[in-house]
Design a protein around this motif. Structure first.
Motif, PDB file in Angstrom:
ATOM      1  N   ARG A 288     -15.008  75.030 -13.830  1.00  0.00           N
ATOM      2  CA  ARG A 288     -13.555  74.878 -13.948  1.00  0.00           C
ATOM      3  C   ARG A 288     -12.799  75.477 -12.767  1.00  0.00           C
ATOM      4  O   ARG A 288     -11.568  75.497 -12.760  1.00  0.00           O
ATOM      5  CB  ARG A 288     -13.054  75.526 -15.239  1.00  0.00           C
ATOM      6  CG  ARG A 288     -13.548  74.862 -16.506  1.00  0.00           C
ATOM      7  CD  ARG A 288     -12.728  75.294 -17.700  1.00  0.00           C
ATOM      8  NE  ARG A 288     -12.787  76.725 -17.900  1.00  0.00           N
ATOM      9  CZ  ARG A 288     -13.664  77.341 -18.680  1.00  0.00           C
ATOM     10  NH1 ARG A 288     -14.565  76.617 -19.327  1.00  0.00           N
ATOM     11  NH2 ARG A 288     -13.653  78.642 -18.832  1.00  0.00           N
ATOM     12  N   LYS A 290     -10.849  75.835  -9.512  1.00  0.00           N
ATOM     13  CA  LYS A 290     -10.016  74.891  -8.765  1.00  0.00           C
ATOM     14  C   LYS A 290      -9.985  75.259  -7.297  1.00  0.00           C
ATOM     15  O   LYS A 290     -10.060  76.425  -6.926  1.00  0.00           O
ATOM     16  CB  LYS A 290      -8.595  74.875  -9.331  1.00  0.00           C
ATOM     17  CG  LYS A 290      -8.509  74.370 -10.759  1.00  0.00           C
ATOM     18  CD  LYS A 290      -7.075  74.333 -11.247  1.00  0.00           C
ATOM     19  CE  LYS A 290      -7.006  73.789 -12.679  1.00  0.00           C
ATOM     20  NZ  LYS A 290      -5.611  73.732 -13.172  1.00  0.00           N
ATOM     21  N   ARG A 291      -9.833  74.251  -6.474  1.00  0.00           N
ATOM     22  CA  ARG A 291      -9.775  74.497  -5.036  1.00  0.00           C
ATOM     23  C   ARG A 291      -8.522  75.263  -4.661  1.00  0.00           C
ATOM     24  O   ARG A 291      -8.496  75.984  -3.679  1.00  0.00           O
ATOM     25  CB  ARG A 291      -9.842  73.179  -4.270  1.00  0.00           C
ATOM     26  CG  ARG A 291     -11.194  72.516  -4.370  1.00  0.00           C
ATOM     27  CD  ARG A 291     -11.328  71.304  -3.496  1.00  0.00           C
ATOM     28  NE  ARG A 291     -11.328  71.632  -2.085  1.00  0.00           N
ATOM     29  CZ  ARG A 291     -11.737  70.802  -1.131  1.00  0.00           C
ATOM     30  NH1 ARG A 291     -12.194  69.609  -1.462  1.00  0.00           N
ATOM     31  NH2 ARG A 291     -11.702  71.154   0.137  1.00  0.00           N
ATOM     32  N   SER A 292      -7.472  75.137  -5.464  1.00  0.00           N
ATOM     33  CA  SER A 292      -6.257  75.895  -5.190  1.00  0.00           C
ATOM     34  C   SER A 292      -6.458  77.373  -5.447  1.00  0.00           C
ATOM     35  O   SER A 292      -5.781  78.215  -4.877  1.00  0.00           O
ATOM     36  CB  SER A 292      -5.112  75.375  -6.064  1.00  0.00           C
ATOM     37  OG  SER A 292      -5.451  75.483  -7.444  1.00  0.00           O
ATOM     38  N   GLN A 293      -7.412  77.702  -6.351  1.00  0.00           N
ATOM     39  CA  GLN A 293      -7.710  79.102  -6.627  1.00  0.00           C
ATOM     40  C   GLN A 293      -8.593  79.719  -5.551  1.00  0.00           C
ATOM     41  O   GLN A 293      -8.671  80.924  -5.434  1.00  0.00           O
ATOM     42  CB  GLN A 293      -8.442  79.221  -7.972  1.00  0.00           C
ATOM     43  CG  GLN A 293      -7.585  78.883  -9.172  1.00  0.00           C
ATOM     44  CD  GLN A 293      -8.425  78.943 -10.436  1.00  0.00           C
ATOM     45  OE1 GLN A 293      -9.179  78.039 -10.746  1.00  0.00           O
ATOM     46  NE2 GLN A 293      -8.298  80.021 -11.150  1.00  0.00           N
ATOM     47  N   GLN A 345      -8.565  68.325  -7.918  1.00  0.00           N
ATOM     48  CA  GLN A 345      -8.153  69.710  -8.093  1.00  0.00           C
ATOM     49  C   GLN A 345      -9.342  70.648  -8.263  1.00  0.00           C
ATOM     50  O   GLN A 345      -9.316  71.784  -7.796  1.00  0.00           O
ATOM     51  CB  GLN A 345      -7.218  69.837  -9.303  1.00  0.00           C
ATOM     52  CG  GLN A 345      -5.881  69.135  -9.131  1.00  0.00           C
ATOM     53  CD  GLN A 345      -4.980  69.365 -10.332  1.00  0.00           C
ATOM     54  OE1 GLN A 345      -5.424  69.854 -11.372  1.00  0.00           O
ATOM     55  NE2 GLN A 345      -3.713  69.005 -10.192  1.00  0.00           N
ATOM     56  N   LEU A 346     -10.384  70.164  -8.943  1.00  0.00           N
ATOM     57  CA  LEU A 346     -11.534  71.015  -9.223  1.00  0.00           C
ATOM     58  C   LEU A 346     -12.429  71.144  -7.991  1.00  0.00           C
ATOM     59  O   LEU A 346     -12.541  70.216  -7.184  1.00  0.00           O
ATOM     60  CB  LEU A 346     -12.341  70.455 -10.385  1.00  0.00           C
ATOM     61  CG  LEU A 346     -11.653  70.454 -11.751  1.00  0.00           C
ATOM     62  CD1 LEU A 346     -12.549  69.815 -12.790  1.00  0.00           C
ATOM     63  CD2 LEU A 346     -11.258  71.866 -12.182  1.00  0.00           C
ATOM     64  N   ASP A 358     -12.229  67.385 -18.571  1.00  0.00           N
ATOM     65  CA  ASP A 358     -12.707  68.183 -17.429  1.00  0.00           C
ATOM     66  C   ASP A 358     -13.205  69.546 -17.859  1.00  0.00           C
ATOM     67  O   ASP A 358     -13.909  70.219 -17.109  1.00  0.00           O
ATOM     68  CB  ASP A 358     -11.572  68.355 -16.408  1.00  0.00           C
ATOM     69  CG  ASP A 358     -11.271  67.054 -15.673  1.00  0.00           C
ATOM     70  OD1 ASP A 358     -12.140  66.168 -15.674  1.00  0.00           O
ATOM     71  OD2 ASP A 358     -10.167  66.934 -15.106  1.00  0.00           O
TER      72      ASP A 358
END
Length: 575
Positions: A288, A290-293, A345-346, A358
């Motif tokens: 889970r 995310k690339r934003s994280q 996003q993931l 997801d």
């Protein structure tokens, strides 16, 4: 249709896939709905097959629903919530089978009776203790919270925590586990290297070389032509053959994520396993992420990853070390090329053609049942990867606090659930303990089994040829090939070396039985060579040591052997 006057016990904040039935505890108001499939229960209620709702269940089910919903909103896993609902349905089904009532006033007594029935099934060997304890614990947790009890309900039952027998593997078994893990990792990396963008969007099948020289074909949901009946020679219905060929050609010509998702998902699954092995994240958290994280801040050794771990209730930091950094960068570039139209996003964006959520934990069946079986390599599950990594760090650093911090656990959790007993580590710890605490050994180094002294745990000298005696602290010849062996600059030591050399000459002349496939003659020859080398050094070092070697040789020639070898030599002379 459900009675509109009943409380709404659904979960609107949870996103369900199109093929998954939304959770609805309102169906449990009806007798017999707990044992049926959720969709079947709703149809039965709509057809008035389950009778009217039971009003005595409303207060308790409402409290249970509120508690599950609060846990989800607090960040608990959806998988845990689903498991709680499933086991709660089992509990209600049992109550209905006994003719009991499911309400606030009697649920505690019914829970204890249910535990007694489960205990009886354990005695009849229908279930294991761990299975029964897990189910009882999950139901106890939700009921304890819903009823606001002072202590967990399971503590008032006959179910107790099952004793876990942690067996220590032998040194050979421990090395085998590491060897299997390394082999599995090499397989994953090799498969990844042959699933680049050109291969995935190229012609079918994708030809993937395996470590043992075999070739695996990836058809991306197309059947192997050799197994399609209408494509075989002699098939009579040519129209069917033409239709199948047309459909297959169209599928292969459409080089998109819709047709090539099996190969894309295979690469993502392999990358996920490598990522877990490198970072130590658990599967649900890593899947889970995310690339934003993801923090792309470069450090000395690689990348930093920040995320929030709900079970730990705090921020955690994962490091992607420099050795993994180039591989990880290649994976990110691969993702950007695969998903050109829309950046997912993931971090591990599995393509789900059947519409699953997801949040669903991915599986690894194709890796396990196809590629591992083809190569005869044992599949290492994510949990075992993490456990192997933690135990390797624990033994390498010998620091449980540091390892617990790296694994994002408390030290108590690490030692209780993750540490695996190691015979090799235990032997080392015993040796170091007695070296530190035995008053006879504190002032001087450890005595050696062979001539000389010992300065630590037995460690083989690097690059020893086959047949060389292995250091094991039980055989005198092993000391000569150990890194921890130390010579003593005395006449007594030279005398002991000379006596030991005389003993091995006698053994070489005698009849030596073979031992576990080891050539005893070669074993003794290596020992003689080591002893001769040591004595040659003493002889050529200086005049004082030369005199020692001559004196020792004269004593042995006259039959005056060192006390440590005297009785052994007398026995060998009788061979």
């Amino acid at each position: 249709m459900l009675d509109p006057d009943l409380p709404d016990l659904t979960f609107p904040s949870v996103n369900f896939s199109k093929n998954k039935s939304p959770w609805n505890l309102s169906t449990l108001f009806y007798l017999g709905a707990a044992r049926a499939h959720p969709k079947a229960a709703i149809r039965a209620i709509a057809n008035n097959q389950l009778g009217p709702p039971l009003p005595e269940r409303i207060p308790l089910l409402t409290k249970i629903h509120d508690e599950i919903l609060a846990r989800i909103q607090g960040g608990r896993s959806l998988r845990t919530a689903e498991d709680t609902i499933r086991r709660l349905r089992h509990f209600i089904t049992w109550i209905e089978s006994t003719g009991g009532v499911f309400d606030i006033e009697t649920v505690e007594d019914k829970y204890r009776q249910w535990c007694e029935s489960k205990k009886l099934q354990v005695r009849k060997l229908k279930y294991s203790e761990s299975t029964v304890y897990t189910e009882a614990l999950v139901v106890s947790s939700i009921l304890t919270a819903a009823l606001e009890l002072a202590q967990p309900l399971i503590l008032t039952s006959c179910i107790s925590f099952p004793k876990k027998h942690r067996h220590t593997d032998s040194i050979a078994a421990d090395k085998k586990i590491l060897a299997e893990t390394f082999a599995f990792g090499q397989l994953c990396v090799q498969l990844i290297e042959h699933l680049d963008v050109d291969a995935i969007y190229g012609s079918l099948p994708i030809r993937i070389p395996l470590p043992d020289g075999k070739i695996a074909d990836e058809w991306c949901w197309l059947a192997n032509p050799e197994k399609v009946a209408c494509l075989k020679d002699g098939y009579e219905h040519k129209a069917s053959t033409a239709t199948v060929l047309k459909l297959r050609a169209a599928w292969e010509a459409e080089r998109s994520t819709r047709t090539r998702f099996p190969a894309i998902n295979l690469r993502i699954a392999l990358e996920l396993l490598v990522f877990i092995a490198q970072t130590g994240m658990n599967l649900s958290q890593a899947s889970r992420l995310k690339r934003s994280q993801f923090s792309y801040k470069s450090t000395t050794d690689g990348y930093e990853v920040k995320d929030y771990k709900h079970r730990r209730q705090g921020s955690v930091l994962f490091e992607i070390f420099s050795s993994y950094k180039p591989h990880f960068e290649r994976y990110l570039n691969w993702c950007d090329k695969i998903f050109l139209s829309e950046r997912p996003q993931l971090l591990f964006p599995f393509i789900r053609p059947h519409g699953s959520s997801d949040t669903t934990t991915p599986g690894f069946d194709r890796i396990r049942y196809k590629y591992c079986r083809l190569t005869n390599i044992r599949f290492i599950a994510p949990r075992e990867l993490r456990k192997t990594r933690i135990n390797w760090l624990l033994r390498y650093s010998n620091d449980s606090a540091l390892t617990a911090e790296q694994a994002q656990h408390t030290r108590e959790t690490l030692l209780r659930h993750y540490e695996k007993p190691s015979l090799q580590l235990a032997l080392s710890e015993f040796t170091l303990f007695w070296r530190k605490n035995d008053p006879r050994l504190i002032a001087a180094p450890l005595p050696s089994v062979g001539p000389g002294i010992c300065s630590g745990v037995a460690t083989a000298i690097p690059d020893l040829p086959d047949g060389t005696p292995k250091p094991d602290c039980t055989h005198p010849a092993g000391c000569l090939f150990c890194n921890q062996h130390r010579d003593i600059d005395t006449l007594d030591y030279v005398w002991s070396l000379t006596s030991m050399r005389h003993l091995n000459v006698l053994l070489l002349k005698g009849s030596l039985p073979a031992n576990r496939g080891i050539d005893p003659v070669r074993h003794v020859e290596f020992t003689l060579q080591a002893l001769t080398t040591k004595l040659a050094w003493f002889r050529s070092s200086n005049a004082k040591r030369l005199a020692w070697t001559e004196e020792a040789a004269n004593r042995v020639e006259e039959g005056e052997f060192h006390p440590h070898w005297r009785y052994v030599i007398k026995s060998a002379e009788g061979l």
